[in-house]
Design an enzyme around this catalytic site. Sequence first.
Site, PDB file in Angstrom:
ATOM      1  N   CYS A 121      66.553 -16.697 -16.716  1.00 51.92           N
ATOM      2  CA  CYS A 121      67.039 -16.459 -18.066  1.00 51.92           C
ATOM      3  C   CYS A 121      65.997 -17.017 -19.030  1.00 51.92           C
ATOM      4  CB  CYS A 121      68.362 -17.168 -18.281  1.00 51.92           C
ATOM      5  SG  CYS A 121      69.580 -16.827 -17.002  1.00 51.92           S
TER       6      CYS A 121
ATOM      7  N   ARG B 242      62.440 -12.069 -18.988  1.00 62.79           N
ATOM      8  CA  ARG B 242      62.990 -13.121 -18.138  1.00 62.79           C
ATOM      9  C   ARG B 242      64.414 -12.828 -17.683  1.00 62.79           C
ATOM     10  NH1 ARG B 242      60.192 -17.512 -16.193  1.00 62.79           N
ATOM     11  NH2 ARG B 242      58.283 -17.624 -17.343  1.00 62.79           N
TER      12      ARG B 242
ATOM     13  N   HIS C 172      56.621   2.137  16.987  1.00 64.15           N
ATOM     14  CA  HIS C 172      57.649   1.331  17.657  1.00 64.15           C
ATOM     15  C   HIS C 172      59.011   1.505  16.988  1.00 64.15           C
ATOM     16  CE1 HIS C 172      54.702  -0.564  20.241  1.00 64.15           C
ATOM     17  NE2 HIS C 172      53.921  -0.706  19.171  1.00 64.15           N
TER      18      HIS C 172
ATOM     19  N   GLU D 250      52.491  -4.359  -0.236  1.00 62.01           N
ATOM     20  CA  GLU D 250      52.500  -4.503  -1.693  1.00 62.01           C
ATOM     21  C   GLU D 250      52.715  -3.140  -2.377  1.00 62.01           C
ATOM     22  OE1 GLU D 250      52.924  -6.716  -3.701  1.00 62.01           O
ATOM     23  OE2 GLU D 250      52.040  -6.139  -5.599  1.00 62.01           O
TER      24      GLU D 250
ATOM     25  N   GLU E  34      60.411  -1.427  -6.442  1.00 64.38           N
ATOM     26  CA  GLU E  34      61.003  -2.280  -7.481  1.00 64.38           C
ATOM     27  C   GLU E  34      61.018  -1.638  -8.859  1.00 64.38           C
ATOM     28  OE1 GLU E  34      59.128  -6.029  -8.520  1.00 64.38           O
ATOM     29  OE2 GLU E  34      57.187  -5.256  -7.943  1.00 64.38           O
TER      30      GLU E  34
ATOM     31  N   LYS F 248      55.815  -2.319  -4.852  1.00 62.69           N
ATOM     32  CA  LYS F 248      55.627  -1.856  -6.227  1.00 62.69           C
ATOM     33  C   LYS F 248      56.466  -0.607  -6.470  1.00 62.69           C
ATOM     34  CE  LYS F 248      54.405  -4.557  -7.778  1.00 62.69           C
ATOM     35  NZ  LYS F 248      53.956  -5.821  -7.285  1.00 62.69           N
TER      36      LYS F 248
ATOM     37  N   ASN G 227      69.734 -22.461 -18.374  1.00 62.86           N
ATOM     38  CA  ASN G 227      69.092 -21.757 -17.251  1.00 62.86           C
ATOM     39  C   ASN G 227      69.318 -22.595 -16.007  1.00 62.86           C
ATOM     40  OD1 ASN G 227      68.082 -19.958 -19.074  1.00 62.86           O
ATOM     41  ND2 ASN G 227      65.936 -20.559 -18.854  1.00 62.86           N
ATOM     42  N   GLY G 228      69.556 -21.948 -14.872  1.00 60.36           N
ATOM     43  CA  GLY G 228      69.744 -22.690 -13.630  1.00 60.36           C
ATOM     44  C   GLY G 228      71.145 -22.493 -13.076  1.00 60.36           C
TER      45      GLY G 228
ATOM     46  N   LYS H 102      61.600 -11.353 -14.394  1.00 60.49           N
ATOM     47  CA  LYS H 102      60.385 -12.088 -14.041  1.00 60.49           C
ATOM     48  C   LYS H 102      60.787 -13.513 -13.677  1.00 60.49           C
ATOM     49  CE  LYS H 102      55.813 -11.751 -14.217  1.00 60.49           C
ATOM     50  NZ  LYS H 102      55.204 -10.804 -13.271  1.00 60.49           N
TER      51      LYS H 102
ATOM     52  N   TRP I 147      70.132 -13.507 -17.125  1.00 58.51           N
ATOM     53  CA  TRP I 147      70.144 -12.755 -15.872  1.00 58.51           C
ATOM     54  C   TRP I 147      71.302 -13.346 -15.075  1.00 58.51           C
ATOM     55  CZ3 TRP I 147      69.647 -13.705 -10.610  1.00 58.51           C
ATOM     56  CH2 TRP I 147      69.350 -12.581  -9.821  1.00 58.51           C
TER      57      TRP I 147
END
Length: 607
Positions: A2, A27, A503, A480, A487, A484, A99-100, A602, A73
């Site tokens: 947040c 954020r 496999h 990666e 997401e 990308k 936040n937290g 983020k 968030w």
Amino acid sequence: MCGIIGYVGRRPALPILMEGLRRLEYRGYDSAGIALADSGAVSVTKSAGRISVLEQQLDLEVAHTAGVGHTRWATHGAPTDINAHPHLDGSGRIAVIHNGIIENDRALRTYLERQGVQFTSETDTEVIAQLIGQFYDGNLEQAVRQALHEVTGTYGIAVICADEPDVIVAARQGSPLIIGVGQNEHLLASDAAAILAHTSQVIYLGDGEMARMTPDDLRLTTLDAIPVAKDVEEIEWSLEQIELAGYEHFMLKEICEQPSSLENCLRGRIDLREGTVHLGGLVDCSRELVRARRIIMTACGTAWHAALVGEYLFEDLARIPTETDYASEFRYRNPIIDDGTVVLAVSQSGETADTIAALTEAKRRGAMTLGVVNVVGSTLTRETDAGVYLHVGPEIGVASTKAFTGQVSVLALIACYLGRRKHMSPAAATQFIAALSQIPEQMSPLLEHVDHAKAVAQRYSGRDNWLYLGRGYNYPVALEGALKLKEISYIHAEGLPAAEMKHGPIALITEGMPVVVIATAGSQYDKMMSNISEVRSRGGSIIAIATDGDREIAKLAEHVLYVPDTLEPLQPLLTVIPLQLIAYHAAVLRGCNVDKPRNLAKSVTVE
Ligand code: M6R
């Protein structure tokens, strides 16, 4: 995840808080809110949705000179108007943003309810507000202190009170808070980006510390009221770096910045004549580092992919046994740490909760710890014994791009630094760092000619399943590339070491399925060509990333995106770029919000 902003001074607080919230929106963007203090009342406006929704509800003319703002968030409770921050105590005179995560919120809620407190939201934050309200006796700082002694968990909080309208009280435990120092004003933020327009003079609050701010006074103490003295530091980022500068999205801006961000990352660290690498952050621990018998890299997400490239680099160049562990797994799997083990955490933000927890665990077990981090002054940088900054500038897009190339470059520098102190000859080191120093220049044409990446995105953005294959140094790049794509465009994509395909995952390949294959020149080329044949014979469509001049591959692939030739260990710095661009264009074509993807934010500051 947040964002927190606070202001106390002589200017109207609301425009400053709103600007801060806009800069913090990356954020977290489920809901947002503002509380303004006035003698007599605290007024709160909050709503689910983006900052723009909140803005429509505000009276922008109000002239209050103190307030706090929050962008959320959701963790505890759905992203609704009621659960949005700020939260008030029962009297409605104390407002808290947080936040937290408060771990004992159930127990505290039950206790408070027994005292007759009525809760209005499902959030753990309201528990803090109600607790402060219970303790408040005319001294906000004291009430916050008492409340926090009852709380376990992580927090960065800011509190205002109608009875002390020119005071903000803030406290930190495991969630970042920065105090901005201005002329007759103080600002508070969870992230430098929120206050950079007003001041670059900051104080980083530490864990277990509190601040009481008025326009002209700042008092720092521990939670136990012991005074704390701290230096004012200068934020090294500029305002321009956190603006879009004409780009449609931060992600595209940051992809395109990579030549210059890498130049900044490498500046002053390479000595081509001597074949040496200078890393000031490692000087004090270099002897211990060279003696390391094992290195464990720990990270999450994109940083974990960069660490995996680092593992190959460390073993190749420095010949030190290295392993890469997801931070969330490392801390809970009873890892073996002995005298010769060094634990290296990789993180853009330096605030990722799992990575910090893994590092704390490594320290508890006696490991020497290093950090490869972008954000100066972040929690990881203060917790590690030593480290190297990326210096790639602020990364605002939720999808990490320039941080990846910065992380790989710094790990390449460390590998070479250690290699030179062990067995690597000056000639071999010179060849390596000369090739590294050419990468920024080699990146530029990849960013100027984006038509191929766009064409791939246009042709396949409607397909819901993609595969990414790579071997050796390009295996982490396959991971990666897939991350990308998923997401930001919500396409399901899987990255694999190419040999693993047969496999199991080969069963997924159907007619026309896009399969991105990184088949650059080098030791893995022939094997990759065999994988391409396997995919083709099952009807898959090959999108190849190949080395300039490779005409053979064009006969087998539907699309070829060429990258310049470089040493194999450095290929990830180039091969990742077309994959970033494909993901970006696919997301745009699918109408996705590139910089604020669904359910993400983020910096994942909760476990
Ligand atoms: O700030 P960090 O590098 O520690 O973040 C780690 C991951 O959360 C981050 O890389 C995430 O995977 C990105 N969204 C990927 O683009």
